[in-house]
Design a protein around this motif. Structure first.
Motif, short mmCIF file in Angstrom:
data_model
loop_
_atom_site.label_atom_id
_atom_site.label_comp_id
_atom_site.label_asym_id
_atom_site.label_seq_id
_atom_site.Cartn_x
_atom_site.Cartn_y
_atom_site.Cartn_z
N ALA A 148 23.74 46.72 34.25
CA ALA A 148 23.32 45.60 34.59
C ALA A 148 24.15 44.30 33.84
O ALA A 148 24.80 43.37 34.56
CB ALA A 148 21.83 45.11 33.96
N LEU A 149 24.87 44.83 32.71
CA LEU A 149 25.95 43.82 32.04
C LEU A 149 27.27 43.94 33.26
O LEU A 149 27.90 42.94 33.34
CB LEU A 149 26.18 44.30 30.61
N ASP A 150 27.56 45.07 33.61
CA ASP A 150 28.53 45.24 34.19
C ASP A 150 28.44 44.55 35.69
O ASP A 150 29.37 43.56 36.28
CB ASP A 150 28.85 46.56 34.77
N LEU A 151 27.16 44.51 36.20
CA LEU A 151 26.91 43.93 37.49
C LEU A 151 26.89 42.41 37.23
O LEU A 151 27.16 41.83 38.29
CB LEU A 151 25.60 44.20 38.25
N LEU A 152 26.49 41.75 36.22
CA LEU A 152 26.23 40.29 36.07
C LEU A 152 27.66 39.73 36.14
O LEU A 152 27.54 38.63 37.02
CB LEU A 152 25.78 39.94 34.68
N ALA A 153 28.70 40.20 35.75
CA ALA A 153 30.06 39.29 36.00
C ALA A 153 30.95 40.24 36.97
O ALA A 153 31.75 39.43 37.78
CB ALA A 153 30.84 39.53 34.67
N GLY A 154 30.70 41.23 37.31
CA GLY A 154 31.80 42.06 38.42
C GLY A 154 31.90 41.51 39.45
O GLY A 154 32.91 40.97 40.10
N PRO A 155 30.85 41.39 40.45
CA PRO A 155 31.02 40.85 41.92
C PRO A 155 31.64 39.50 41.82
O PRO A 155 32.55 39.27 42.60
CB PRO A 155 29.71 40.92 42.26
N LEU A 156 31.17 38.72 41.03
CA LEU A 156 31.72 37.27 40.95
C LEU A 156 33.38 37.23 40.62
O LEU A 156 34.17 36.50 41.13
CB LEU A 156 31.01 36.02 40.21
N TYR A 157 33.70 37.94 39.44
CA TYR A 157 35.02 38.02 39.06
C TYR A 157 36.02 38.84 40.05
O TYR A 157 36.92 38.25 40.26
CB TYR A 157 35.04 38.91 37.72
N TRP A 158 35.49 39.73 40.89
CA TRP A 158 36.01 40.40 41.80
C TRP A 158 36.32 39.46 42.73
O TRP A 158 37.70 39.15 43.37
CB TRP A 158 35.49 41.57 42.33
N ARG A 159 35.54 38.68 43.36
CA ARG A 159 35.76 37.73 44.56
C ARG A 159 36.63 36.52 44.18
O ARG A 159 37.43 36.26 44.77
CB ARG A 159 34.34 37.20 44.77
N LEU A 160 36.42 35.81 43.03
CA LEU A 160 37.12 34.84 42.55
C LEU A 160 38.65 35.01 41.95
O LEU A 160 39.58 34.32 42.30
CB LEU A 160 36.33 33.72 41.89
N ALA A 161 38.54 36.02 41.08
CA ALA A 161 39.95 36.46 40.50
C ALA A 161 40.70 37.42 41.02
O ALA A 161 41.82 37.41 40.88
CB ALA A 161 39.45 36.85 38.86
N VAL A 162 40.05 38.11 41.75
CA VAL A 162 40.90 39.12 42.14
C VAL A 162 41.20 39.05 43.67
O VAL A 162 42.67 39.18 43.83
CB VAL A 162 40.32 40.79 42.18
N VAL A 163 40.44 39.06 44.45
CA VAL A 163 40.61 38.76 45.84
C VAL A 163 40.90 37.19 46.24
O VAL A 163 41.12 37.18 47.49
CB VAL A 163 39.51 39.58 46.95
N ARG A 164 40.53 36.34 45.47
CA ARG A 164 40.61 35.04 45.62
C ARG A 164 39.95 34.44 46.82
O ARG A 164 40.67 33.74 47.50
CB ARG A 164 41.88 34.74 45.42
#
Length: 185
Positions: A148-164
């Motif tokens: 759950a902790l991984d899921l909380l930040a992972g998708p949004l971080y991926w979208r905004l910081a990695v694939v922008r």
């Protein structure tokens, strides 16, 4: 008071320089010049670039908004995502965070310090969010907290910081709903 204003100028210059050139190319001379201060002013506060980076990034992480307790898991998750969304859209963190993560893979001392100061602080807040939801009966007591902790930040971080990739106006609502469904699945 003068010391505080110099420290604030150095701190602002550090983040601007870090966003501009990245950690590997950041020099204390450039930070001092950008701050309108001498190198001695930096060395009176921090012994090295690493110490300065850890102190200033840690302070910024600790200054992040406090735990939000909306009274519901959905409200808390949405607030956490909105906070992260704001941070990752800000022009400085959006450039600094990915750079520091990449650099920490090459610099174990930086990695250890940043994990202790930033990751652990943020995960602690998210853990309290999950614990409150368990106490309120919104999540089962055996919820997989680590996942759950991984899921909380992972998708949004991926979208905004990695694939922008920008998000639409209802993205955080939709992501919140998907996360809640995943927590109880």
């Amino acid at each position: 008071m003068l010391q505080d204003s110099v420290t604030e100028a150095i701190s602002a210059a550090f983040f601007e320089e870090l966003a501009s050139v990245g950690y590997a190319r950041l020099s204390l001379e450039a930070v001092a010049k950008r701050a309108g201060a001498g190198k001695a002013a930096i060395y009176r506060r921090w012994r090295s670039k690493l110490e300065m980076a850890v102190a200033l990034v840690s302070a910024a992480a600790v200054d992040a908004p406090e735990d939000v307790d909306s009274g519901t898991l959905r409200g808390d998750v949405f607030a956490l995502l909105a906070d992260l969304d704001g941070a990752l859209r800000h022009r400085l963190p959006s450039r600094i965070v990915p750079d520091l993560l990449a650099e920490s893979a090459r610099n174990p001392e930086l990695q250890q310090a940043l994990f202790a100061a930033v990751r652990d602080t943020r995960r602690g807040k998210a853990t309290r969010l999950l614990e409150r939801a368990v106490e309120r009966g919104e999540l089962p007591s055996d919820v997989d907290r680590e996942l759950a902790l991984d899921l909380l930040a992972g998708p949004l971080y991926w979208r905004l910081a990695v694939v922008r990739t920008p998000t639409g106006p209802d993205y955080l609502d939709r992501l919140t709903d998907k996360l809640l469904a995943a927590f109880v699945a």
